[in-house]
Design an enzyme around this catalytic site. Structure first.
Site, PDB file in Angstrom:
ATOM      1  N   ARG A  17       0.829  -1.212   0.000  1.00  0.00           N
ATOM      2  CA  ARG A  17       0.000   0.000   0.000  1.00  0.00           C
ATOM      3  C   ARG A  17       0.857   1.252   0.000  1.00  0.00           C
ATOM      4  O   ARG A  17       1.884   1.315   0.671  1.00  0.00           O
ATOM      5  CB  ARG A  17      -0.899   0.029   1.237  1.00  0.00           C
ATOM      6  CG  ARG A  17      -1.806   1.266   1.310  1.00  0.00           C
ATOM      7  CD  ARG A  17      -2.518   1.368   2.645  1.00  0.00           C
ATOM      8  NE  ARG A  17      -1.577   1.588   3.749  1.00  0.00           N
ATOM      9  CZ  ARG A  17      -1.022   2.774   4.026  1.00  0.00           C
ATOM     10  NH1 ARG A  17      -1.302   3.832   3.280  1.00  0.00           N
ATOM     11  NH2 ARG A  17      -0.188   2.894   5.036  1.00  0.00           N
ATOM     12  N   VAL A  18       0.426   2.241  -0.788  1.00  0.00           N
ATOM     13  CA  VAL A  18       0.969   3.593  -0.698  1.00  0.00           C
ATOM     14  C   VAL A  18      -0.217   4.533  -0.501  1.00  0.00           C
ATOM     15  O   VAL A  18      -1.355   4.182  -0.807  1.00  0.00           O
ATOM     16  CB  VAL A  18       1.770   4.001  -1.953  1.00  0.00           C
ATOM     17  CG1 VAL A  18       3.082   3.226  -2.023  1.00  0.00           C
ATOM     18  CG2 VAL A  18       0.953   3.795  -3.225  1.00  0.00           C
ATOM     19  N   SER A  19       0.065   5.725   0.004  1.00  0.00           N
ATOM     20  CA  SER A  19      -1.025   6.615   0.397  1.00  0.00           C
ATOM     21  C   SER A  19      -1.677   7.360  -0.760  1.00  0.00           C
ATOM     22  O   SER A  19      -2.864   7.673  -0.721  1.00  0.00           O
ATOM     23  CB  SER A  19      -0.519   7.626   1.427  1.00  0.00           C
ATOM     24  OG  SER A  19      -0.105   6.954   2.603  1.00  0.00           O
ATOM     25  N   THR A  20      -0.920   7.664  -1.807  1.00  0.00           N
ATOM     26  CA  THR A  20      -1.468   8.447  -2.919  1.00  0.00           C
ATOM     27  C   THR A  20      -1.165   7.781  -4.253  1.00  0.00           C
ATOM     28  O   THR A  20      -0.256   6.946  -4.368  1.00  0.00           O
ATOM     29  CB  THR A  20      -0.872   9.874  -2.945  1.00  0.00           C
ATOM     30  OG1 THR A  20       0.526   9.791  -3.261  1.00  0.00           O
ATOM     31  CG2 THR A  20      -1.038  10.557  -1.590  1.00  0.00           C
TER      32      THR A  20
ATOM     33  N   GLN B 290       2.449   8.036  -5.586  1.00  0.00           N
ATOM     34  CA  GLN B 290       3.510   7.225  -5.011  1.00  0.00           C
ATOM     35  C   GLN B 290       3.613   5.877  -5.732  1.00  0.00           C
ATOM     36  O   GLN B 290       2.658   5.411  -6.353  1.00  0.00           O
ATOM     37  CB  GLN B 290       3.261   7.004  -3.513  1.00  0.00           C
ATOM     38  CG  GLN B 290       3.399   8.281  -2.694  1.00  0.00           C
ATOM     39  CD  GLN B 290       3.081   8.051  -1.224  1.00  0.00           C
ATOM     40  OE1 GLN B 290       2.017   7.546  -0.886  1.00  0.00           O
ATOM     41  NE2 GLN B 290       3.996   8.440  -0.353  1.00  0.00           N
TER      42      GLN B 290
END
Length: 214
Positions: free
Chosen positions: A9-12, A15
């Site tokens: 997972r990445v936040s945006t 990314q």
């Protein structure tokens, strides 16, 4: 033997997931890696939820690989609860950045997995508690540093507004309704409805008013 699944997972959307995927591919095939580009502030992510419900959900005997514990959630308390959830359904979580979780366990020694998970959960609980204490301390220090107005309240240097909840004022018909309630002519619930107050506000005013008239 259960299946092995990776989660990245990445936040945006800007990314990149590549670093996590490359690391996870050492342990699971790429087609078994679930990904999200979403904030870690909540758990309502399409990829992550697919690990809990539907055809691809994790079940007893499966193993979940993640690069670091904050891929589950950035909130340590929430991450702890997720670990407890997977533990409760018999899913082993291996965290690449925590070597003790990566140790291969021989048959008959599954208790070691529970021991490692329990230690990890306790560590997260301690970190979460420390974070809460630090946040509260910083908030208190921030409030103490704010200027005090002529009314004795502290004001935000940014918004110029007073800090904290505004004081609850007595409704214009307070005395009448309060006396009816005290005389048991109406119930507290009915008094709240007439005054337009919530339970906590009503009893807060009632206690303050009782102290005032004594």
């Amino acid at each position: 033997m259960g299946k092995s699944v990776g989660y990245a997972r990445v936040s945006t959307r800007e990314q990149n997931l590549n670093t996590q995927i490359i690391a996870l591919k050492q342990f699971v095939s790429e087609d078994m890696i679930v990904t999200d580009k979403a904030t870690g502030a909540n758990l309502d992510r399409i990829g992550y939820q697919s690990l809990k419900v539907g055809i691809g959900k994790l079940v007893k005997g499966d193993t979940l690989y993640i690069k670091s514990i904050d891929r589950l959630s950035r909130n340590k308390e929430q991450a702890k609860e997720e670990l407890k959830y997977f533990q409760s359904i018999g899913v082993r979580v291996k965290v690449l950045d925590i070597p003790t979780t990566m140790v291969d366990i021989q048959n008959g020694k599954e208790w070691v997995i529970d021991m490692v998970n329990n230690i990890l959960i306790e560590v997260l609980s301690s970190i979460a508690e420390n974070e809460r204490t630090t946040i509260k301390q910083r908030q208190a220090e921030g409030i103490q540093s704010m200027p005090i107005g002529i009314d004795g309240k502290r004001y935000s240097t940014k918004t110029k507004k007073p800090i904290g909840r505004p004081n609850i004022t007595y409704p214009s018909n307070w005395i009448e309704i309060y006396n009816q309630w005290q005389a048991k002519q109406i119930t507290a619930t009915r008094a709240m409805q007439i005054l337009g107050l919530k339970r906590n506000s009503f009893y807060k005013l009632a206690n303050a008013y009782a102290d005032k008239i004594q």
